[in-house]
Design a protein around this motif. Structure first.
Motif, PDB file in Angstrom:
ATOM      1  N   TRP A 304       0.815  -1.212   0.000  1.00 46.39           N
ATOM      2  CA  TRP A 304       0.000   0.000   0.000  1.00 46.39           C
ATOM      3  C   TRP A 304       0.858   1.276   0.000  1.00 46.39           C
ATOM      4  O   TRP A 304       0.596   2.194  -0.801  1.00 46.39           O
ATOM      5  N   PRO A 305       1.885   1.405   0.835  1.00 47.29           N
ATOM      6  CA  PRO A 305       2.726   2.614   0.746  1.00 47.29           C
ATOM      7  C   PRO A 305       3.354   2.789  -0.635  1.00 47.29           C
ATOM      8  O   PRO A 305       3.440   3.912  -1.151  1.00 47.29           O
ATOM      9  N   GLN A 308       0.742   4.087  -3.093  1.00 44.35           N
ATOM     10  CA  GLN A 308       0.461   5.509  -2.887  1.00 44.35           C
ATOM     11  C   GLN A 308       1.566   6.374  -3.481  1.00 44.35           C
ATOM     12  O   GLN A 308       1.292   7.431  -4.071  1.00 44.35           O
ATOM     13  N   ARG A 312       1.167   9.127  -6.804  1.00 44.81           N
ATOM     14  CA  ARG A 312       1.551  10.539  -6.798  1.00 44.81           C
ATOM     15  C   ARG A 312       2.358  10.929  -8.037  1.00 44.81           C
ATOM     16  O   ARG A 312       2.522  12.116  -8.335  1.00 44.81           O
ATOM     17  N   ASP A 343      -6.569  14.976  -2.480  1.00 49.88           N
ATOM     18  CA  ASP A 343      -5.972  14.684  -1.185  1.00 49.88           C
ATOM     19  C   ASP A 343      -7.016  14.246  -0.153  1.00 49.88           C
ATOM     20  O   ASP A 343      -7.191  14.886   0.884  1.00 49.88           O
ATOM     21  N   ASP A 345      -8.887  12.326   2.886  1.00 53.76           N
ATOM     22  CA  ASP A 345      -8.434  11.952   4.226  1.00 53.76           C
ATOM     23  C   ASP A 345      -7.745  10.585   4.176  1.00 53.76           C
ATOM     24  O   ASP A 345      -8.238   9.653   3.550  1.00 53.76           O
ATOM     25  N   GLN A 346      -6.617  10.470   4.852  1.00 52.71           N
ATOM     26  CA  GLN A 346      -5.877   9.215   4.829  1.00 52.71           C
ATOM     27  C   GLN A 346      -6.706   8.060   5.379  1.00 52.71           C
ATOM     28  O   GLN A 346      -6.577   6.912   4.917  1.00 52.71           O
ATOM     29  N   TRP A 348      -9.860   7.616   4.951  1.00 53.49           N
ATOM     30  CA  TRP A 348     -10.738   7.161   3.863  1.00 53.49           C
ATOM     31  C   TRP A 348      -9.950   6.274   2.898  1.00 53.49           C
ATOM     32  O   TRP A 348     -10.429   5.227   2.460  1.00 53.49           O
ATOM     33  N   LEU A 349      -8.743   6.728   2.561  1.00 50.41           N
ATOM     34  CA  LEU A 349      -7.906   5.948   1.651  1.00 50.41           C
ATOM     35  C   LEU A 349      -7.596   4.571   2.230  1.00 50.41           C
ATOM     36  O   LEU A 349      -7.694   3.551   1.542  1.00 50.41           O
ATOM     37  N   ASP A 350      -7.243   4.549   3.511  1.00 50.84           N
ATOM     38  CA  ASP A 350      -6.892   3.282   4.148  1.00 50.84           C
ATOM     39  C   ASP A 350      -8.095   2.344   4.205  1.00 50.84           C
ATOM     40  O   ASP A 350      -7.964   1.127   4.004  1.00 50.84           O
ATOM     41  N   TRP A 353      -8.683   0.976   0.738  1.00 52.09           N
ATOM     42  CA  TRP A 353      -7.664  -0.026   0.449  1.00 52.09           C
ATOM     43  C   TRP A 353      -7.982  -1.344   1.169  1.00 52.09           C
ATOM     44  O   TRP A 353      -7.851  -2.423   0.593  1.00 52.09           O
TER      45      TRP A 353
END
Length: 375
Positions: A304-305, A308, A312, A343, A345-346, A348-350, A353
């Motif tokens: 996942w990192p 991301q 970008r 961008d 909220d992290q 939400w992204l997590d 995922w």
């Protein structure tokens, strides 16, 4: 012209027609009538189809020769482009001549880029041979090659003179390639045409209504491209599902087919929109259910990192911002249009995922061998 042929006009400063139906490749000589020379760009695996195109052109009095490039994404490199430019010089192509791209998405991307850059721009006619290319890569004028940094980062906007989507070419297309192409079709349904969703729900294989599905998907793209060639407004919505999809392709070194990666990206984008309170849980679930019924993957396990970081670098990024197309409802031209979520909220992204990485991973995404239909 055959009554089974659909004609869709893409508007703009340089309008052109997309012909969809059996036997439309035969129109190639008519489209390029009066042209002196043409270079037919194709991969080794499509020598027969390219040979037919060369013969059609020669019968129309056009001096046509084939330019052979590698299969699949291996064609989309600066080295291959440089070799093709040398061939164009040998053939004596001038600004009044043309390039013809015969193949899947990789070839239409490359052929368009070659035409855009040779003598600062000559005509290109696209003859897509895969479902993916017919509904996506060949239409819209986006051309490009890949670099080590990412996919399609070097390219140009160069609308074709015409697109001839000959559905006869799909008869021999491997089922996995056809299915992957359907990802771009269902994407168009999700953002703008509920009839596409109805047709795919009734027949998830897409084989029963293939010509109508292609025509409807092309119309969705034509409407966006005619208004926004340079991808600064409405056309961006066609990138739905592509931010994560392109990252998966890059991380997997293009071992996943484009449509397979986009399928996961669509599910991810729906989950992200649900987390943001924009899309209902029922609509997010409809994404997953329909895509799964079509035999496309809805899950992916990866770093996942790393994904991301790759996102970008996507060509749709702006600065260091992550940008995702999200929906407020399905097929909703009469309601609020899709929008760009910048961008998010992290958390939400997590959560999105987790929804695509922790579920059962589908077996519908075997590594794709390097061939012409991969994009």
């Amino acid at each position: 012209m055959n009554a089974d042929v659909h004609r869709i006009t893409v508007a703009g400063d340089r309008p052109y027609d997309v012909l969809i139906g059996p036997g439309v490749q035969s129109q190639l000589g008519l489209v390029l009538d009066g042209t002196a020379r043409a270079a037919v760009v194709h991969s080794r695996s499509l020598a027969a189809a390219a040979g037919a195109a060369v013969e059609t052109l020669q019968q129309a009095g056009i001096a046509a020769e084939a330019v052979v490039v590698p299969d699949g994404e291996a064609a989309k490199t600066a080295e291959v482009a440089a070799g093709a430019w040398e061939e164009f010089g040998r053939l004596g192509l001038t600004r009044s001549d043309a390039v013809v791209g015969v193949g899947g998405g990789a070839i239409t991307d490359l052929a368009g880029f070659l035409a855009a850059t040779w003598t600062r721009g000559i005509r290109v006619v696209q003859v897509p041979t895969s479902l993916l290319a017919m509904v996506d890569a060949a239409v819209g004028g986006k051309t490009g090659i890949n670099t080590a940094a990412g996919k399609n980062l070097v390219g140009a906007f160069h609308p074709p003179a015409a697109v001839l989507a000959d559905t006869d070419a799909l008869a021999g297309l491997p089922e996995a390639e056809f299915r992957a192409g359907l990802a771009e079709v269902v994407k168009c349904g999700l953002i703008a045409d509920d009839r596409i969703l109805e047709l795919l729900a009734a027949d998830p294989t897409g084989r029963r209504d293939t010509a109508e599905l292609i025509a409807r998907a092309v119309q969705v793209k034509a409407d966006a491209v005619g208004e926004d060639l340079y991808d600064t407004g409405r056309r961006e919505f066609l990138n739905y599902g592509h931010t994560l999809g392109h990252a998966i392709e890059r991380v997997e070194d293009f071992g996943w087919r484009h449509g397979e990666a986009v399928a996961v990206g669509l599910v991810f984008a729906a989950e992200l929109a649900a987390q943001a309170g924009r899309l209902s849980r029922a609509d997010a679930d409809r994404h997953r259910d329909l895509i799964a019924a079509m035999g496309l993957p809805t899950s992916y396990r990866g770093d996942w990192p790393q994904l991301q970081s790759v996102m970008r670098l996507d060509k749709k990024a702006r600065g260091a911002s992550l940008r995702f197309v999200v929906l407020d409802g399905l097929s909703n031209p009469g309601r609020r249009a899709p929008t760009i979520l910048t961008d998010p909220d992290q958390a939400w992204l997590d959560a999105a995922w987790a929804a695509v990485s922790q579920a059962h991973v589908s077996s519908a995404h075997p590594a794709a061998p390097p061939n012409e239909e991969n994009r």
